[in-house]
Design a protein around this motif. Sequence first.
Motif, PDB file in Angstrom:
ATOM      1  N   ALA A 254       0.833  -1.206   0.000  1.00  0.00           N
ATOM      2  CA  ALA A 254       0.000   0.000   0.000  1.00  0.00           C
ATOM      3  C   ALA A 254       0.866   1.254   0.000  1.00  0.00           C
ATOM      4  N   ALA A 255       1.957   1.234   0.775  1.00  0.00           N
ATOM      5  CA  ALA A 255       2.861   2.385   0.797  1.00  0.00           C
ATOM      6  C   ALA A 255       3.525   2.581  -0.556  1.00  0.00           C
ATOM      7  N   CYS A 256       3.923   1.484  -1.210  1.00  0.00           N
ATOM      8  CA  CYS A 256       4.535   1.592  -2.540  1.00  0.00           C
ATOM      9  C   CYS A 256       3.566   2.182  -3.554  1.00  0.00           C
ATOM     10  N   ILE A 257       2.327   1.760  -3.478  1.00  0.00           N
ATOM     11  CA  ILE A 257       1.320   2.288  -4.411  1.00  0.00           C
ATOM     12  C   ILE A 257       1.094   3.773  -4.161  1.00  0.00           C
ATOM     13  N   LEU A 258       0.991   4.159  -2.886  1.00  0.00           N
ATOM     14  CA  LEU A 258       0.775   5.569  -2.568  1.00  0.00           C
ATOM     15  C   LEU A 258       1.980   6.425  -2.954  1.00  0.00           C
TER      16      LEU A 258
END
Length: 70
Positions: free
Chosen positions: A20-24
Amino acid sequence: MVAYLVKMVGFGLLDALALAACILFSLDGNFVFAGSVATGTLLLNWLAFSSRSYPLRYLAPGLFFVTAMV
């Protein structure tokens, strides 16, 4: 068996948060941060689940803090 299951669930949650952090980060345009989070997550998974990296499991925290101090 229970310890392995707890380890799998814990790393599954960690991987989900990292994804999720990578996507954000990618949506925000911070590709360097996204790449560093992905690389760190892959390294942690390799340290935890590879039998060849057993000695590095105990060296990695100390090496991390030594490099953070320098």
